[in-house]
Motif scaffolding. Structure first.
Motif, PDB file in Angstrom:
ATOM      1  N   LYS A 325       0.821  -1.208   0.000  1.00 35.88           N
ATOM      2  CA  LYS A 325       0.000   0.000   0.000  1.00 35.88           C
ATOM      3  C   LYS A 325       0.860   1.264   0.000  1.00 35.88           C
ATOM      4  N   GLU A 326       1.966   1.221   0.742  1.00 32.21           N
ATOM      5  CA  GLU A 326       2.796   2.418   0.870  1.00 32.21           C
ATOM      6  C   GLU A 326       3.959   2.338  -0.107  1.00 32.21           C
ATOM      7  N   GLU A 327       4.252   3.437  -0.750  1.00 32.32           N
ATOM      8  CA  GLU A 327       5.371   3.527  -1.672  1.00 32.32           C
ATOM      9  C   GLU A 327       6.370   4.545  -1.151  1.00 32.32           C
ATOM     10  N   THR A 328       7.648   4.255  -1.354  1.00 32.41           N
ATOM     11  CA  THR A 328       8.698   5.180  -0.953  1.00 32.41           C
ATOM     12  C   THR A 328       8.970   6.139  -2.109  1.00 32.41           C
ATOM     13  N   ARG A 329       9.020   7.436  -1.821  1.00 33.96           N
ATOM     14  CA  ARG A 329       9.161   8.449  -2.867  1.00 33.96           C
ATOM     15  C   ARG A 329      10.510   9.157  -2.777  1.00 33.96           C
ATOM     16  N   PHE A 330      11.043   9.470  -3.944  1.00 29.49           N
ATOM     17  CA  PHE A 330      12.264  10.254  -4.045  1.00 29.49           C
ATOM     18  C   PHE A 330      11.990  11.471  -4.933  1.00 29.49           C
ATOM     19  N   VAL A 331      12.527  12.599  -4.546  1.00 31.77           N
ATOM     20  CA  VAL A 331      12.536  13.771  -5.428  1.00 31.77           C
ATOM     21  C   VAL A 331      13.818  13.697  -6.241  1.00 31.77           C
ATOM     22  N   GLU A 350       7.970 -14.710  -7.790  1.00 25.84           N
ATOM     23  CA  GLU A 350       6.758 -14.038  -8.247  1.00 25.84           C
ATOM     24  C   GLU A 350       6.414 -12.809  -7.412  1.00 25.84           C
ATOM     25  N   LYS A 351       7.436 -12.198  -6.827  1.00 30.92           N
ATOM     26  CA  LYS A 351       7.277 -10.912  -6.160  1.00 30.92           C
ATOM     27  C   LYS A 351       8.105  -9.895  -6.945  1.00 30.92           C
ATOM     28  N   CYS A 352       7.592  -8.700  -7.079  1.00 31.36           N
ATOM     29  CA  CYS A 352       8.281  -7.738  -7.934  1.00 31.36           C
ATOM     30  C   CYS A 352       8.662  -6.475  -7.184  1.00 31.36           C
ATOM     31  N   ILE A 353       9.558  -5.730  -7.807  1.00 31.26           N
ATOM     32  CA  ILE A 353       9.925  -4.391  -7.359  1.00 31.26           C
ATOM     33  C   ILE A 353       9.615  -3.446  -8.511  1.00 31.26           C
ATOM     34  N   GLY A 354       8.903  -2.379  -8.196  1.00 30.77           N
ATOM     35  CA  GLY A 354       8.517  -1.432  -9.236  1.00 30.77           C
ATOM     36  C   GLY A 354       9.122  -0.053  -9.029  1.00 30.77           C
ATOM     37  N   LEU A 355       9.607   0.530 -10.112  1.00 28.74           N
ATOM     38  CA  LEU A 355      10.103   1.899 -10.103  1.00 28.74           C
ATOM     39  C   LEU A 355       9.174   2.729 -10.988  1.00 28.74           C
ATOM     40  N   SER A 356       8.444   3.650 -10.387  1.00 26.06           N
ATOM     41  CA  SER A 356       7.510   4.484 -11.135  1.00 26.06           C
ATOM     42  C   SER A 356       8.075   5.898 -11.257  1.00 26.06           C
ATOM     43  N   TYR A 357       8.400   6.270 -12.487  1.00 28.17           N
ATOM     44  CA  TYR A 357       8.954   7.599 -12.762  1.00 28.17           C
ATOM     45  C   TYR A 357       7.793   8.552 -13.052  1.00 28.17           C
ATOM     46  N   ILE A 358       7.780   9.683 -12.364  1.00 30.77           N
ATOM     47  CA  ILE A 358       6.693  10.649 -12.507  1.00 30.77           C
ATOM     48  C   ILE A 358       7.191  11.830 -13.349  1.00 30.77           C
ATOM     49  N   PHE A 359       6.515  12.034 -14.469  1.00 31.32           N
ATOM     50  CA  PHE A 359       6.898  13.090 -15.407  1.00 31.32           C
ATOM     51  C   PHE A 359       5.853  14.217 -15.376  1.00 31.32           C
ATOM     52  N   THR A 360       6.292  15.403 -15.746  1.00 37.62           N
ATOM     53  CA  THR A 360       5.380  16.546 -15.860  1.00 37.62           C
ATOM     54  C   THR A 360       4.861  16.629 -17.286  1.00 37.62           C
ATOM     55  N   GLY A 361       3.534  16.523 -17.439  1.00 37.65           N
ATOM     56  CA  GLY A 361       2.929  16.597 -18.766  1.00 37.65           C
ATOM     57  C   GLY A 361       2.387  17.972 -19.066  1.00 37.65           C
ATOM     58  N   ASP A 362       1.785  18.111 -20.228  1.00 39.88           N
ATOM     59  CA  ASP A 362       1.229  19.394 -20.629  1.00 39.88           C
ATOM     60  C   ASP A 362       0.065  19.795 -19.723  1.00 39.88           C
ATOM     61  N   ASP A 363      -0.820  18.826 -19.443  1.00 34.05           N
ATOM     62  CA  ASP A 363      -1.992  19.120 -18.620  1.00 34.05           C
ATOM     63  C   ASP A 363      -1.855  18.601 -17.190  1.00 34.05           C
ATOM     64  N   LYS A 364      -1.273  17.423 -17.058  1.00 35.93           N
ATOM     65  CA  LYS A 364      -1.125  16.822 -15.736  1.00 35.93           C
ATOM     66  C   LYS A 364       0.065  15.871 -15.741  1.00 35.93           C
ATOM     67  N   ASP A 365       0.471  15.470 -14.548  1.00 31.35           N
ATOM     68  CA  ASP A 365       1.586  14.541 -14.436  1.00 31.35           C
ATOM     69  C   ASP A 365       1.179  13.169 -14.960  1.00 31.35           C
ATOM     70  N   PHE A 366       2.171  12.416 -15.456  1.00 33.16           N
ATOM     71  CA  PHE A 366       1.913  11.039 -15.872  1.00 33.16           C
ATOM     72  C   PHE A 366       3.045  10.146 -15.356  1.00 33.16           C
ATOM     73  N   ILE A 367       2.755   8.866 -15.272  1.00 33.73           N
ATOM     74  CA  ILE A 367       3.680   7.900 -14.668  1.00 33.73           C
ATOM     75  C   ILE A 367       4.051   6.827 -15.678  1.00 33.73           C
ATOM     76  N   LEU A 368       5.334   6.506 -15.758  1.00 35.59           N
ATOM     77  CA  LEU A 368       5.835   5.379 -16.532  1.00 35.59           C
ATOM     78  C   LEU A 368       6.643   4.500 -15.571  1.00 35.59           C
ATOM     79  N   ILE A 457       8.928   3.935  -5.321  1.00 36.53           N
ATOM     80  CA  ILE A 457       9.402   2.552  -5.260  1.00 36.53           C
ATOM     81  C   ILE A 457       8.332   1.695  -4.600  1.00 36.53           C
ATOM     82  N   LEU A 458       7.914   0.642  -5.284  1.00 40.35           N
ATOM     83  CA  LEU A 458       6.987  -0.337  -4.713  1.00 40.35           C
ATOM     84  C   LEU A 458       7.741  -1.635  -4.517  1.00 40.35           C
ATOM     85  N   ASN A 459       7.753  -2.145  -3.284  1.00 43.39           N
ATOM     86  CA  ASN A 459       8.541  -3.333  -2.950  1.00 43.39           C
ATOM     87  C   ASN A 459       7.644  -4.448  -2.427  1.00 43.39           C
ATOM     88  N   GLN A 460       7.693  -5.617  -3.070  1.00 45.38           N
ATOM     89  CA  GLN A 460       6.949  -6.781  -2.592  1.00 45.38           C
ATOM     90  C   GLN A 460       7.870  -7.812  -1.937  1.00 45.38           C
TER      91      GLN A 460
END
Length: 470
Positions: A325-331, A350-368, A457-460
């Motif tokens: 539920k909780e994700e660790t965030r970095f600026v 079958e457990k994963c680690i996810g890195l979600s990069y947050i980008f600034t878009g034209d209208d709103k932020d998006f995540i890859l 960062i999402l860690n399972q």
């Protein structure tokens, strides 16, 4: 050799004690005898088959087992059912199934354990203790580890407090058997602070009586010190205090050696062996890892002052707890190349680690996002998903030549053109956003070329995962 007939089968219990067909006599402990047919018994048991066919025995002494258990065993082999199986004789029947290698009866016993003995409708301590001791003895005496895993998985999913149970189970600490000590550690597993606190309470009494016991030594040798330091620092500090005081009073050499080891690990001048959790069915034994893991463990020791309160110290490392539920965030710094380093200490299947990069878009932020996952420990297969570049499914795109080390140092580098992953100095992924993306996503490749403003960062993974950005 008995003919190949599929068992279990119903040969008819009315043929037990047949004067005509009863050519194999079982002698019970009370002097009673049961006449059985050697062919029927051999069809079920390769052990009995060998005793009768190759060793020509016509009489078997079964006085090691309770009479009622022998009756149930014979009835089961004749009928293919376990109608006479009861809680009071369960262990004896299971022992006979094990001793005579009646595999189908062994499976029936396990099912009975799961459906009857682990049915805690009343949730009384005696019922839970009964199931616990059966599982512990089955594992220790018969090497049947499934009973332990079934007990731990089932018992504490009934809203039964693990801490309260262990408090009662370990109450007579000095007189616990080594089997019971191991069972306590297995039950605690990822909540080892429960055992440490009970040990601390016991040691506080020991300090007053000055009478140190073997069970305390046994438990101290079994503890994963590095995990205790990382996850339960206050409990561990109290433990070290008691050991220090007792070692001065008792003058026991082993106690001084344990204290010295604890202090060396705590100071980072020694490297603890790795806690093995490859299977929930294994006992709590320890194994050493390679020199690379030594280096990484020292790095973690130097990096983290208080793992219970995640946050970067002067080195930049953060402990990312297992939490869906909780994700660790970095600026992130505003630069083209973003480097993330991670330390993982276990291959969770079958457990994963996810890195979600947050980008600034034209209208709103998006995540890859980038996800990596361990698919198979034996083959060391790791798959990955790269959002908007690959199909969003695991076991389709694979990292290459991932090192076998349990402890891994990952270096993940995102540039405007590539996503590169290096694991323990081996390049396992070099993904070109332009050339390697699925054709359906070519129009979106430019999104990855931008500069992300932050990272989640999402860690399972159930063990330690340490992360820092460069």
């Amino acid at each position: 050799m008995a003919p190949k007939i599929r068992v279990p089968a119903d040969f008819g219990r009315e043929h037990i004690n047949s004067e005509v067909h009863g050519n194999l006599i079982l002698k019970l402990r009370d002097g009673r005898q049961i006449r059985t047919n050697s062919m029927i018994m051999s069809m079920n048991s390769p052990v009995i088959d060998n005793l009768t066919t190759n060793m020509f025995q016509s009489t078997l002494e079964v006085d090691d087992f309770e009479n009622e258990a022998v009756d149930c065993f014979v009835d089961s082999l004749y009928t293919g059912e376990v109608e006479k199986l009861e809680r009071s004789i369960f262990e004896e029947v299971n022992k006979m199934a094990h001793a005579f290698e009646v595999s189908w009866l062994g499976r029936k016993c396990l099912k009975f354990y799961q459906t009857d003995i682990l049915n805690f409708d009343k949730k009384t301590y005696d019922d839970i203790l009964f199931a616990c001791e059966i599982a512990s003895r089955a594992h220790t005496n018969l090497k049947q580890s499934k009973y332990v895993s079934c007990f731990v998985k089932t018992a504490f999913s009934w809203n039964i407090s693990k801490g309260i149970f262990l408090q009662r189970y370990m109450a007579d600490f000095v007189n616990l058997s080594k089997r019971q000590m191991d069972m306590s550690l297995t039950i605690a597993r990822n909540d080892m602070n429960l055992v440490i606190r009970l040990l601390n309470f016991h040691l506080s009494i020991t300090l007053k009586s000055r009478n140190f016991d073997e069970n305390s030594l046994y438990l101290l040798k079994k503890l994963d010190v590095r995990k205790c330091i990382s996850k339960y620092p206050s409990d561990f500090e109290e433990l070290v205090y008691f050991i220090t005081e007792i070692s001065e009073v008792t003058k026991i050499d082993e106690m001084k050696q344990i204290l010295d080891k604890f202090n060396r690990i705590k100071a980072g001048s020694d490297v603890e062996v790795v806690f093995r959790e490859d299977s929930q069915d294994e006992d709590l034994s320890l194994e050493s890892d390679d020199s690379e893991s030594d280096k990484i463990y020292k790095l973690k020791d130097q990096s983290l002052k208080n793992p219970e309160t995640p946050g970067p110290d002067e080195t930049g490392w953060i402990l990312v707890q297992c939490d869906l539920k909780e994700e660790t965030r970095f600026v992130l710094p505003r630069q083209e190349t973003i480097v993330v380093e991670m330390v993982t200490t276990k291959n969770d299947v079958e457990k994963c680690i996810g890195l979600s990069y947050i980008f600034t878009g034209d209208d709103k932020d998006f995540i890859l996002s980038l996800f990596i996952r361990c698919d198979d420990v034996t083959s060391h297969n790791w798959s990955y998903v790269l959002h908007k570049c690959t199909d969003f499914v695991f076991k389709k795109q694979f990292l290459k030549n991932v090192p076998k080390n349990k402890v891994k140092l990952w270096k993940i580098t995102k540039t405007s053109t590539h996503m590169r992953i290096v694991c323990n100095d081996v390049t396992v992924l070099d993904f070109n956003f332009e050339a390697d993306s699925n054709k359906d996503y070519k129009s979106i490749k430019d999104n990855w070329a931008g500069q992300p403003k932050s990272l989640k960062i999402l860690n399972q993974f159930s063990e330690y995962t340490f992360v820092k950005t460069i």
